[in-house]
Design a protein around this motif. Structure first.
Motif, PDB file in Angstrom:
ATOM      1  N   ASP A  68      -2.395  -4.594 -16.106  1.00 35.76           N
ATOM      2  CA  ASP A  68      -3.821  -4.324 -16.249  1.00 35.76           C
ATOM      3  C   ASP A  68      -4.586  -4.867 -15.046  1.00 35.76           C
ATOM      4  N   ARG A  69      -4.222  -6.057 -14.622  1.00 35.39           N
ATOM      5  CA  ARG A  69      -4.861  -6.646 -13.437  1.00 35.39           C
ATOM      6  C   ARG A  69      -4.645  -5.771 -12.206  1.00 35.39           C
TER       7      ARG A  69
ATOM      8  N   GLU B 282      -7.389  -3.334  -9.818  1.00 35.18           N
ATOM      9  CA  GLU B 282      -7.572  -3.485  -8.374  1.00 35.18           C
ATOM     10  C   GLU B 282      -7.101  -2.257  -7.602  1.00 35.18           C
ATOM     11  N   PHE B 283      -6.068  -1.589  -8.122  1.00 35.22           N
ATOM     12  CA  PHE B 283      -5.455  -0.460  -7.404  1.00 35.22           C
ATOM     13  C   PHE B 283      -5.289   0.709  -8.377  1.00 35.22           C
TER      14      PHE B 283
ATOM     15  N   GLY C  49       0.760  -1.236   0.000  1.00 33.05           N
ATOM     16  CA  GLY C  49       0.000   0.000   0.000  1.00 33.05           C
ATOM     17  C   GLY C  49       0.791   1.287   0.000  1.00 33.05           C
ATOM     18  N   PRO C  50       1.897   1.403  -0.763  1.00 34.83           N
ATOM     19  CA  PRO C  50       2.571   2.699  -0.844  1.00 34.83           C
ATOM     20  C   PRO C  50       1.715   3.685  -1.632  1.00 34.83           C
ATOM     21  N   PRO C  51       1.906   4.984  -1.417  1.00 28.01           N
ATOM     22  CA  PRO C  51       1.062   5.962  -2.104  1.00 28.01           C
ATOM     23  C   PRO C  51       1.254   5.963  -3.615  1.00 28.01           C
TER      24      PRO C  51
ATOM     25  N   ARG D 241      -9.698 -12.692 -10.598  1.00 30.60           N
ATOM     26  CA  ARG D 241     -10.876 -12.336 -11.386  1.00 30.60           C
ATOM     27  C   ARG D 241     -10.676 -12.834 -12.814  1.00 30.60           C
ATOM     28  N   LYS D 242     -11.712 -13.446 -13.359  1.00 27.62           N
ATOM     29  CA  LYS D 242     -11.612 -14.056 -14.679  1.00 27.62           C
ATOM     30  C   LYS D 242     -11.351 -12.995 -15.745  1.00 27.62           C
TER      31      LYS D 242
END
Length: 308
Positions: A58-59, A63-64, A31-33, A166-167
């Motif tokens: 891309d994945r 998510e982030f 979780g770095p900025p 996630r598929k």
């Protein structure tokens, strides 16, 4: 820093690329900025390594969102390709190049989370007239089965990297020197883990592993071959090997075509052997580093003229 060469068939560059991808996953979990990818030394982009890298990024971006950024690559062709497939934009960089490089403009990129033939239909419009009618049909079926493999079998368990599974699938396609190249990637559990586990299927697969590949110390590559053979004998069932068997059959029927399947640490290749003059031979190998997914590549000759 991203590696100089994005490649999965070279042990050195495979280790470098897989290492960078693993580091990115660890950093986003912490979780770095902000994470900055440095592309300063990146100069050579092979389809296999590039597709894996783009798929993983891309994945992570899904998510982030907004966490990962990059600098502009110093190499002009690298920047053009990253811009052409939309990677720079996803990493927060404004497009600034005119896409003119001859080894960039032919590339097509698609991604999806469903078995959606329309996703790749537009990609092949440019090539349809250069493929024999039978090849067009077989390629279409093979692509649909490859997508089905990704969606129905690659994500049946957690991947094990601490991030949600996630598929989704990712695809490259291009024409070069009279050959159509296609690559399809998923970030699932790999072929060996996704093969049928019922006693009858498991026994059949183990028998194939023992018979067709002898005593080579390549367990992951052996199971890729076993999945192909199982798929060829169980065409009416829905399972991981079915699509691989159909793709292999298409390549086998098409002279000068080649197939490469990478899954986790294993790699299986069915291709012309230019050194010995053999039409096509099989190669098996296992690497030290896992790509944590499956990547299928095949090359198909385009017709030079009308059939005689």
């Amino acid at each position: 820093m991203a590696p100089q060469i994005f490649h999965l068939s070279s042990a050195r560059w495979r280790t470098a690329l897989v290492g960078v991808i693993g580091q990115l996953r660890r950093l986003v979990r912490q979780g770095p900025p902000k994470i900055i990818i440095d592309f300063s030394i990146t100069k050579h982009l092979h389809p296999c390594g590039t597709l894996l890298f783009v798929s993983e990024l891309d994945r992570l971006q899904r998510e982030f969102a907004g966490v990962i950024r990059c600098n502009y690559p110093k190499d002009d062709v690298v920047e053009q390709l990253f811009q052409h497939i939309g990677l720079l934009q996803k990493l927060g960089r404004t497009p600034r190049k005119e896409i003119t490089a001859g080894n960039v403009t032919p590339w097509h990129f698609e991604s999806g989370h469903e078995i959606d033939a329309s996703k790749f239909a537009s990609m092949f419009e440019d090539y349809a007239g250069s493929l024999w009618q039978s090849d067009r049909r077989d390629l279409w079926v093979g692509m649909q089965e490859a997508m089905a493999n990704c969606i129905e079998h690659a994500y049946t368990e957690e991947r094990g990297d601490g991030l949600p599974s996630r598929k989704r699938w990712w695809m490259f396609a291009r024409e070069e020197s009279g050959m159509l190249s296609v690559a399809l990637c998923d970030l699932g559990i790999g072929i060996q883990r996704s093969l049928p586990k019922n006693p009858e299927a498991a026994g059949f697969i183990q028998q194939i592993v023992n018979v067709v590949t002898g005593q080579r110390k390549t367990p992951e590559a052996k199971h890729i071959k076993a999945a192909i053979e199982y798929g060829k004998t169980r065409t009416k069932d829905r399972h991981r090997g079915k699509g691989l068997g159909q793709i292999f059959g298409f390549v086998e029927r098409s002279p000068d075509s080649s197939l490469r399947i990478m899954s986790n640490k294993g790699i299986y290749t069915f291709a012309p052997e230019r050194r010995t003059g053999e039409e096509r031979v099989e190669h098996f190998a296992d690497y030290n580093d896992s790509i944590e997914g499956t990547l299928i590549q095949w090359r198909i000759p385009l017709k030079a003229g009308d059939p005689i």
